[in-house]
Scaffold this motif. Structure first.
Motif, mmCIF file in Angstrom:
data_model
loop_
_atom_site.group_PDB
_atom_site.id
_atom_site.type_symbol
_atom_site.label_atom_id
_atom_site.label_comp_id
_atom_site.label_asym_id
_atom_site.label_seq_id
_atom_site.Cartn_x
_atom_site.Cartn_y
_atom_site.Cartn_z
ATOM 1 N N UNK B 7 0.859 -1.186 0.000
ATOM 2 C CA UNK B 7 0.000 0.000 0.000
ATOM 3 C C UNK B 7 0.890 1.229 0.000
ATOM 4 N N UNK B 8 0.621 2.125 -0.935
ATOM 5 C CA UNK B 8 1.452 3.325 -1.075
ATOM 6 C C UNK B 8 0.624 4.561 -0.756
ATOM 7 N N UNK B 9 0.033 4.586 0.436
ATOM 8 C CA UNK B 9 -0.787 5.716 0.871
ATOM 9 C C UNK B 9 -0.495 5.951 2.342
ATOM 10 N N UNK B 10 -0.705 7.192 2.767
ATOM 11 C CA UNK B 10 -0.446 7.497 4.167
ATOM 12 C C UNK B 10 -1.719 7.539 4.994
ATOM 13 N N UNK B 11 -2.875 7.571 4.331
ATOM 14 C CA UNK B 11 -4.126 7.656 5.096
ATOM 15 C C UNK B 11 -4.500 6.295 5.684
ATOM 16 N N UNK B 12 -5.480 6.334 6.519
ATOM 17 C CA UNK B 12 -5.990 5.120 7.173
ATOM 18 C C UNK B 12 -6.583 4.188 6.119
ATOM 19 N N UNK B 13 -6.262 2.886 6.204
ATOM 20 C CA UNK B 13 -6.826 1.939 5.244
ATOM 21 C C UNK B 13 -8.334 1.831 5.428
ATOM 22 N N UNK B 14 -9.045 1.761 4.325
ATOM 23 C CA UNK B 14 -10.501 1.588 4.377
ATOM 24 C C UNK B 14 -10.785 0.112 4.233
ATOM 25 N N UNK B 15 -11.587 -0.434 5.116
ATOM 26 C CA UNK B 15 -11.891 -1.843 4.916
ATOM 27 C C UNK B 15 -13.380 -2.125 4.915
ATOM 28 N N UNK B 16 -14.142 -1.157 4.464
ATOM 29 C CA UNK B 16 -15.571 -1.374 4.267
ATOM 30 C C UNK B 16 -15.748 -2.489 3.244
ATOM 31 N N UNK B 17 -16.794 -3.300 3.410
ATOM 32 C CA UNK B 17 -17.053 -4.283 2.355
ATOM 33 C C UNK B 17 -17.415 -3.565 1.053
ATOM 34 N N UNK B 18 -16.802 -4.004 -0.027
ATOM 35 C CA UNK B 18 -17.021 -3.335 -1.309
ATOM 36 C C UNK B 18 -18.274 -3.875 -1.983
ATOM 37 N N UNK B 19 -19.127 -2.973 -2.434
ATOM 38 C CA UNK B 19 -20.361 -3.390 -3.124
ATOM 39 C C UNK B 19 -20.111 -3.402 -4.633
ATOM 40 N N UNK B 20 -21.036 -3.983 -5.363
ATOM 41 C CA UNK B 20 -20.852 -4.060 -6.813
ATOM 42 C C UNK B 20 -21.140 -2.706 -7.457
ATOM 43 N N UNK B 21 -20.666 -2.528 -8.642
ATOM 44 C CA UNK B 21 -20.909 -1.283 -9.372
ATOM 45 C C UNK B 21 -22.413 -1.090 -9.583
ATOM 46 N N UNK B 22 -23.109 -2.187 -9.911
ATOM 47 C CA UNK B 22 -24.546 -2.101 -10.188
ATOM 48 C C UNK B 22 -25.340 -1.599 -8.991
ATOM 49 N N UNK B 23 -24.956 -2.060 -7.786
ATOM 50 C CA UNK B 23 -25.749 -1.682 -6.615
ATOM 51 C C UNK B 23 -25.257 -0.392 -5.958
ATOM 52 N N UNK B 24 -24.133 0.096 -6.386
ATOM 53 C CA UNK B 24 -23.513 1.220 -5.706
ATOM 54 C C UNK B 24 -24.366 2.497 -5.733
ATOM 55 N N UNK B 25 -24.948 2.788 -6.875
ATOM 56 C CA UNK B 25 -25.715 4.026 -7.012
ATOM 57 C C UNK B 25 -26.865 4.079 -6.004
#
Lengths: 544, 145
Positions: B7-25
């Protein structure tokens, strides 16, 4: 010709180091063959029937003498003394050992050569007109644009794992000598009404099992948008090209299924977006590249006289030379199709001899043609006889360019793991049957092309006479096609009917040529007669 | 849950479960979304502000659609985590990074030495992808342009 700077050299050296590391991981077992396969393919290394085959890139078919000499030395050191020039202006070696490839690549890198992206599902080596920079009919030298595209397409991070392989050709004359419309992208450099040079884009051509002629999708792309437009074409393909079926994955299927207009609309939309980003090299970069392609120092007083008293030389001059834009010079083509030989093959000694002759008589330059021959692009007429004598003494003086003896053939089942049938023996038999100079003269321009399977590496669809080898219940069978062409009048050949065995196909070709000879009017070529009288008389003669 | 290996970021890692593109909206509280190879990344563009994590799945590393998805998102101004997941070949890490990926969660952990070599492989690059922040060779050749 183009000369690497420190950056170009670093790129190929880095690639050698990367590939060396990949080979090490394969040999140590860290990588399985399945994992290694797509990696080695990105670098032109195939596993064939008997050994590894390495395809070395010859960008837009242009070589200097030092490079050609190294190609000969590699044939001796790493192969069995031969190299095979291909229909994409590259060279292949058929007997390569995996553990030796990193050293071989390092030897190539030392003369500014590589095998980058010569296979795999990525943008392949860019091909071009073999007479570029020498032909009287070109509006500009197409190679600087090809070089700009070569750099853009080398390790382009977004386009290394496309749905399928991707071939680009760039030409700059009306007469198409590179089968441009049979490429994934064909680019024709043109001049617009305002007198500016730009690029005309043809997208979605190809051969293989679904041959298609590329439609034009944009009449004029300005030079300072060339890379951006190419990137738009590729992005639409990478996102939407089919990946469910290997045989429907080429861009020609996407363009065909969407329709030319819808594909074009999507490209234009992507293009409009990409134009907002600073991804286009400045024109200064194109100008820098162009300085590498300045004309050689021609002798302005070179004589146009040519002593043709030697009849063999005269025949070779008539067959194998082409008008040069500079008075007193010609373009000379070495046929790698001696009677009964293997099309495109040259021995290490022959390759080194051609290197030396190019140094002595052609401003240090050679070209590989898509018809698997070698061109000396800039020969003074005064030197032509000496050049021919040296070539002829090395069995490189065959006078059969564009005749029935100048056969294009893929390696076929003798080498290739994809092939269904052998191509080379058929080529050899036809070359022997029509071997006499009288016969070839009588038949005139006649392009005969042989593929050992439906993938069409031998361009059978584009032959005036095409031959396709197939497997019929375990027996090699050859289908005959007539009427294909790859020039500005590109057309696809039609199958005559049921196939033949090896001797049968040679007889069928002879019958077809007899139909031509008895129907020929005036100066008609085989192709012209076929187009005028149609398939029926040929069918009748062949099957009747 | 597959581990994020690089991981090449300094912010806090996000570990929310990822939803599908279709259901995201429809899921207005979701901050993580997962793009499959056939999904259109541009469908997410109206929602970039509320996205903290985009996972791009590579069922096979030889399927290159995810590279375009990544660039499309970065070109549109997405600044959250862009994580490549699935079948990640170490040899491709540098190329993934150049398309805008800044986190990597391979199905099978990669040999750290191979990965380090791959990230650092190319001192110079021929193209401006813009989203990698790197200067192309042509720009170095023409510093004034």
């Amino acid at each position: 010709m183009y000369k690497y700077d420190e950056y170009d050299q670093e790129m190929v050296d880095t690639r050698v180091a990367e590939f060396r590391d990949q080979v090490r991981r394969r040999i140590s077992g860290e990588l399985t063959e399945d994992q290694f396969r797509p990696l080695r393919l990105q670098n032109g290394l195939y596993l064939q029937l008997h050994a590894y085959m390495l395809r070395v890139a010859v960008p837009y078919g242009t070589l200097n003498s030092a490079q050609m000499k190294v190609l000969g030395d590699i044939a001796d050191k790493y192969d069995r003394g031969y190299g095979h020039f291909t229909t994409r202006q590259n060279i292949q070696y058929n007997w390569i050992k995996l553990e030796e490839t990193p050293d071989l690549l390092a030897e190539l890198a030392a003369v500014e050569m590589h095998a980058i992206q010569t296979s795999g599902n990525c943008i392949r080596n860019i091909s071009s007109d073999q007479y570029a920079g020498a032909a009287a009919d070109e509006i500009v030298d197409p190679r600087p644009y090809a070089e700009l595209l070569r750099q853009w397409s080398s390790f382009h991070p977004e386009f290394l794992t496309l749905p399928r392989k991707f071939k680009i050709a760039v030409i700059a004359s009306e007469k198409d000598r590179a089968a441009m419309k049979l490429h994934d992208i064909g680019i024709k450099m043109v001049r617009n009404d305002a007198g500016e040079i730009g690029a005309q884009f043809y997208v979605g051509g190809g051969m293989g099992r679904t041959p298609m002629i590329a439609p034009m999708i944009r009449e004029f792309v300005p030079l300072d948008q060339l890379i951006t437009y190419s990137e738009a074409c590729l992005r639409v393909y990478n996102r939407y090209g089919r990946r469910d079926n290997k045989y429907k994955a080429r861009i020609k299927i996407l363009v065909h299924e969407l329709g030319k207009d819808e594909y074009t609309r999507q490209v234009e939309e992507e293009f409009a977006h990409l134009l907002t980003l600073p991804i286009e090299p400045p024109l200064a970069e194109l100008e820098r590249i162009k300085t590498h392609f300045v004309e050689p120092a021609f002798d302005a007083g070179a004589s146009d006289e040519l002593d043709l008293s030697d009849p063999d030389f005269r025949l070779w001059v008539e067959r194998n030379t082409h008008a040069h834009k500079q008075a007193g010079y010609v373009i000379a083509t070495v046929s790698l199709k001696p009677v009964g030989g293997i099309p495109g093959d040259a021995s290490a000694d022959q390759i080194r001899l051609m290197a030396q002759l190019a140094k002595d008589y052609s401003f240090d330059e050679l070209r590989v043609t898509h018809a698997q021959n070698i061109v000396f692009p800039h020969v003074r007429k005064a030197d032509l006889y000496t050049l021919w004598q040296a070539l002829d003494a090395a069995e490189l003086g065959t006078a059969n360019l564009d005749t029935v003896g100048d056969i294009i053939a893929c390696p076929g089942l003798d080498y290739c793991s994809l092939a269904n049938a052998r191509s080379i023996p058929v080529a050899q038999k036809i070359s022997q049957r029509f071997g006499s100079a009288e016969k070839q003269a009588e038949l005139g321009e006649l392009k005969l092309k042989i593929s050992g399977c439906i993938n069409a590496c031998g361009h059978h669809h584009a032959g005036h006479i095409g031959i396709l080898g197939v497997d019929r219940k375990g027996v090699e069978n050859y289908q005959l096609l007539l009427g294909g062409s790859e020039g500005a009048d590109t057309s696809l050949g039609q199958i005559t009917g049921p196939g033949f065995d090896e001797d049968g196909i040679v007889n069928a070709v002879e019958k077809a040529t007899n139909v031509y000879l008895s129907n020929k009017q005036g100066e008609e070529r085989f192709l012209d007669t076929y187009r005028r009288i149609g398939m029926a008389p040929f069918k009748e003669a062949i099957y009747g | 849950m597959v581990e994020v290996q690089f991981r090449f970021r300094n912010d806090e890692a996000v570990n929310d479960p990822a939803v599908t593109v279709d259901s995201f909206a429809q899921q207005t509280n979701a901050a993580a979304v997962r793009i499959e190879p056939g999904d259109d990344a541009r469908a997410l563009l109206p929602h970039l502000e509320r996205i903290a994590l985009v996972e791009v799945n590579f069922p096979a590393w030889t399927d290159g659609r995810g590279y375009s998805s990544a660039r499309v998102l970065r070109e549109a101004g997405y600044t959250g985590e862009l994580r490549a997941v699935g079948d990640i070949a170490p040899d491709m890490l540098g190329h993934l990074q150049r398309c805008g990926f800044d986190a990597f969660a391979p199905d099978k952990a990669l040999n750290p030495a191979d990965a380090e070599a791959a990230f650092g492989r190319w001192n110079n690059v021929y193209q401006a992808t813009v989203v990698d922040g790197r200067q192309a060779i042509w720009a170095k050749r023409h510093p004034a342009a």
